[in-house]
Design an enzyme around this catalytic site. Structure first.
Site, PDB file in Angstrom:
ATOM      1  CD  GLU A 106      -1.315   0.187   3.764  1.00  0.00           C
ATOM      2  OE1 GLU A 106      -2.159   1.097   3.533  1.00  0.00           O
ATOM      3  OE2 GLU A 106      -1.097  -0.555   4.652  1.00  0.00           O
ATOM      4  CG  ASP A 172      12.150  -0.905   6.291  1.00  0.00           C
ATOM      5  OD1 ASP A 172      12.513  -1.920   5.734  1.00  0.00           O
ATOM      6  OD2 ASP A 172      12.939   0.075   6.301  1.00  0.00           O
TER       7      ASP A 172
END
Length: 612
Positions: A106, A172
Site C-alpha cells: 500500500e 519496513d
C-alpha cells in the site's frame, strides 16, 4: 480483467513498466530509496488506487545471502500479516528478463512519521497520543503473533502515515525476526533506538517497546535520540550505563515524560504493548497542549538518517554467518562487505566492514568472551580523513578498553580497509603531518624490518600492520602461505595466537582453505608468544577497563619490528615506493578473488534462477 482506456495513451515518461498480470502500472516517480530497494509510485487498475512498487535488482541481492534473506523475510511476513496498523501487502513476483524482484504494497500519502512530523512541527498532544496508540496496537499484534514477531528496527523512519485521516502503520519489516526460541541472539537495528539488551545478544519482543519509547521522544522533540553524541560508540557507552538521551529533559509535560520513561526502563521492568495501551497517559485525550514549538525541526548533521540508514547486523556463533565479501569492479551501486574474525582462548573479535560510498565505510566490531558475553560497536570510517589509529583510540576510550588495545584494533581496521577498498592508501596519523614534523626534525614511527629500508628488494604487502615479502611470480595460494609463515612469529610451537577467517561469497573459509598446505595461526600485529593474550576482566563488566590482548614486552623478532624510528625526510621516497608495491600486490590478489567471486555468483544464479 476488463480495462477501459488505452495504455498506449499513457505518457511514456510516467508509465515505465507493467506487471505480468497487467494489473499494476509503475510510474517513474521515485518515492524513496532503501539499502536494497527503490520504491516507485504505481497504480492498481482493478481497485483504482495508487500503490507502492518496490523493486530490487536480483544481481545486487544475489551477491549477499543476507540481503536475500531479508527481502524474502519481509515478503513472507507481509503476506501473513493482516492488521490495520501494519503495512498491507498485495503481490510480488520475479522478473527473469529484467532481473528484478518486485513487491506491491500500500502507498502512504504522507511518507514516514519522521517526515510527517518534520513537515508539521506544531501538533496537539492528542495527535501524538493517537499515533502512539496505533503503533502500540501494531506492536501488540506482532508480539502476540504465533510465533511472536520482533520488528528490531522500529523508528519513526519505519512508521508510515496517511495524513488525510491520521492513519499510522508499522512498515519496513526487512529486519524483523520470528521468535522461534524464547530469546533472540543476533544484534541488529539502528543504534539510537536499540535497547541495552540488544547489545548483549539476549532479548525478546520488549526491545521494540524500548524503540517505541525513543520514537515517542522523537515525536515530542523532533530530535533523533542521543543527538548529543557524535558517533555510535558514545551512544553505546551511554545506553550500556543507562544514561537517558539529553532530549528527554526537553519534554515539559510530566505525564508524557513519565510514559516515555516506562518504555526505557530495564527489560525486566518494561511493560508490554498491551499494558502500555492501558496507561492513563493514553487513556485520556482531554489536552490541547501544542508540542514541538520550541524544538529544532531538523536533525543534526552528525545523525542525519536517510532511507538508507545503517543497520547493525552481527550474528553470534550459534547462527548462520551471512556476511559476505562482495565487490563491484564496474563501479555500480552494489555495496562491498567484508568480515574478518580473530579468535583466542579468551576472546573473539569480529570486524565487519561495508563500503557505503567512495569516501566512507561502516564498521561493526564485536568483542566476545568464551562465556558468550559480547560487546558490539558500530562506527563510520571516512577514507579521506580518518586513520585507523585515531578511530581505534576513540573506540578504546568509549568502550573503556585498555590502552594497549589501540594498536591491535588499529591493525585490525587497517587490514579490513586495505582488503575492502582496493588501492586505498592507508593514512597514518604521523604521516598526515609530515610537513610540519619534518621541519622540526622529529622522527616518525613506520613499519619496516630491521634491515635498512633501502636494502629491501622483495615485493612487500601489509598484513596485520606489518610488511611481508612476496615473490613476484608467486601464485595466490603461495602468497597466502607466505603470509601465514611470515606472521607465525612464535614459530611452530606457538599455537595460541590469533586466527583469521574471511567470509567470501556466502561461504566462511579460513585462509588455509584457499590452497595453503599447512595452516598456522596468524599472530596479532606486534604481539607474540603464548603470554601475549589474556582477558583480565569479563566482557560483561562494562564499568571497568579490560584488555583484549596483552603485549609481551620481552618478545622480539629477528626479522620484523614495529615502531622502528626512521626519519620521514630520509625515507619518504622509500615509504612511497613500498606503498606502491603494497597496492600493486593487493590488486593482483583482488583480481584472483574477483574471479572466485564471479564463479560463486554464477553458481548462485544457476541455483536460484535455473534456465527454463
Amino acid at each position: 480483467m476488463e480495462v477501459f482506456g488505452d495504455l498506449d495513451k499513457v505518457d511514456d515518461a510516467e508509465c515505465v513498466e507493467v506487471d505480468p498480470t497487467r494489473r499494476y502500472i509503475r510510474y517513474n516517480e521515485v518515492l524513496g530509496r532503501g539499502a536494497m530497494k527503490t520504491v516507485y509510485k504505481a497504480f492498481d487498475e482493478v481497485e483504482g488506487i495508487e500503490v507502492a512498487w518496490s523493486q530490487v535488482e536480483i544481481d545486487e541481492v544475489m551477491q549477499s545471502p543476507d540481503n536475500l534473506e531479508r527481502l524474502y523475510s519481509e515478503v513472507h511476513l507481509l503476506k501473513s500479516l493482516k492488521h490495520e496498523n501494519v503495512m498491507k501487502f498485495y503481490n510480488y513476483w520475479v522478473d527473469d528478463q529484467k532481473k528484478t524482484i518486485n513487491v506491491i504494497t500500500e502507498l502512504f500519502t504522507s511518507g514516514s512519521l519522521r517526515q510527517y512530523r518534520q513537515k508539521h512541527p506544531r501538533v496537539d498532544l492528542k495527535a501524538i497520543k493517537n499515533w502512539a496508540r496505533q503503533v502500540l496496537r501494531g506492536l501488540d499484534y506482532l508480539h502476540t503473533h504465533q510465533p511472536p514477531i520482533i520488528h528490531r528496527d522500529l523508528k519513526c523512519d519505519n512508521i508510515f502515515v496517511n495524513g488525510n485521516h491520521g492513519e499510522v502503520k508499522i512498515g519496513d519489516l526487512g529486519l524483523a525476526t520470528v521468535m522461534l526460541t524464547p530469546r533472540a541472539k543476533s544484534v541488529i537495528g539502528t543504534p539510537e533506538f536499540m535497547a541495552p539488551e540488544l547489545y548483549d545478544e539476549n532479548y525478546d519482543e520488549l526491545v521494540d517497546i524500548y524503540s517505541f519509547g525513543m520514537c515517542m521522544l522523537e515525536m515530542f522533540t523532533l530530535e533523533y535520540p542521543y543527538s548529543e553524541c557524535t558517533n555510535a560508540a558514545q551512544i553505546f557507552k551511554k545506553v550500556s550505563k543507562g544514561v537517558k538521551p539529553a532530549a528527554l529533559a526537553k519534554i515539559t509535560n510530566i505525564q508524557a515524560k513519565q510514559f516515555i520513561d516506562k518504555c526505557l526502563v530495564p527489560a525486566s521492568e518494561r511493560l508490554s504493548a498491551k499494558e502500555l495501551l492501558q496507561d492513563p497517559f493514553l487513556c485520556s485525550d482531554n489536552s490541547s497542549v501544542l508540542v514541538g514549538t520550541k524544538f529544532p525541526s531538523s536533525l543534526p548533521k552528525s545523525v542525519d538518517v536517510s532511507l538508507e540508514a545503517l543497520h547493525m547486523d552481527v550474528d553470534t556463533n550459534e547462527s548462520m554467518c551471512t556476511s559476505t565479501c562482495k565487490r563491484n569492479d564496474l563501479g555500480g551501486p552494489h555495496r562491498s562487505v567484508l568480515e574478518f574474525t580473530r579468535t583466542n582462548k579468551n576472546t573473539e573479535l569480529k570486524l565487519t566492514g561495508e563500503k557505503l560510498d567512495d569516501n566512507s565505510v561502516s564498521l561493526v566490531l564485536r568483542i566476545a568472551d568464551l562465556c558468550g558475553h559480547a560487546r558490539n560497536i558500530h562506527f563510520l570510517f571516512y577514507l579521506d580523513s580518518d586513520t585507523a589509529m585515531s578511530v581505534a583510540a576513540e573506540m578504546v576510550e568509549q568502550l573503556e578498553l585498555a590502552d594497549c588495545d589501540v594498536t591491535f584494533i588499529a591493525d585490525f581496521i587497517d587490514l579490513l580497509i586495505v582488503n575492502l577498498v582496493p588501492g586505498q592508501q592507508l593514512m597514518n596519523d604521523a604521516v598526515m603531518s609530515t610537513s610540519s614534523e619534518s621541519k622540526m626534525g622529529e622522527s616518525e614511527h613506520v613499519i619496516t624490518s630491521q634491515q635498512h629500508p633501502s636494502e629491501l628488494t622483495h615485493d612487500y604487502v601489509l598484513v596485520e600492520g606489518m610488511m611481508h615479502s612476496k615473490e613476484a611470480n608467486a601464485s595466490p595460494s603461495d602468497y597466502i602461505d607466505s603470509l601465514l609463515n611470515a606472521t607465525n612469529l612464535g614459530g611452530p610451537n606457538s599455537s595460541e595466537g590469533s586466527d583469521i577467517s574471511v567470509q567470501l561469497d556466502g561461504s566462511s573459509k579460513s585462509l588455509s582453505e584457499y590452497g595453503v598446505d599447512e595452516y598456522r595461526t596468524l599472530e596479532c600485529g606486534a604481539y607474540k608468544g603464548t603470554d601475549k593474550l589474556g582477558c583480565r576482566h569479563p566482557l560483561s563488566n562494562g564499568s571497568s577497563n579490560f584488555a583484549i590482548f596483552q603485549m609481551d614486552q620481552a618478545s622480539h623478532h629477528s626479522e620484523l619490528v614495529i615502531g622502528a624510528s626512521v626519519s620521514i625526510t630520509e625515507n619518504r621516497d622509500v615509504l612511497n615506493g613500498e606503498l606502491g608495491l603494497i597496492e600493486a600486490q593487493y590488486e593482483q590478489w583482488f583480481r584472483e578473488l574477483t574471479r572466485m567471486r564471479e564463479e560463486a555468483l554464477e553458481g548462485a544464479r544457476k541455483k536460484w534462477l535455473p534456465d527454463k
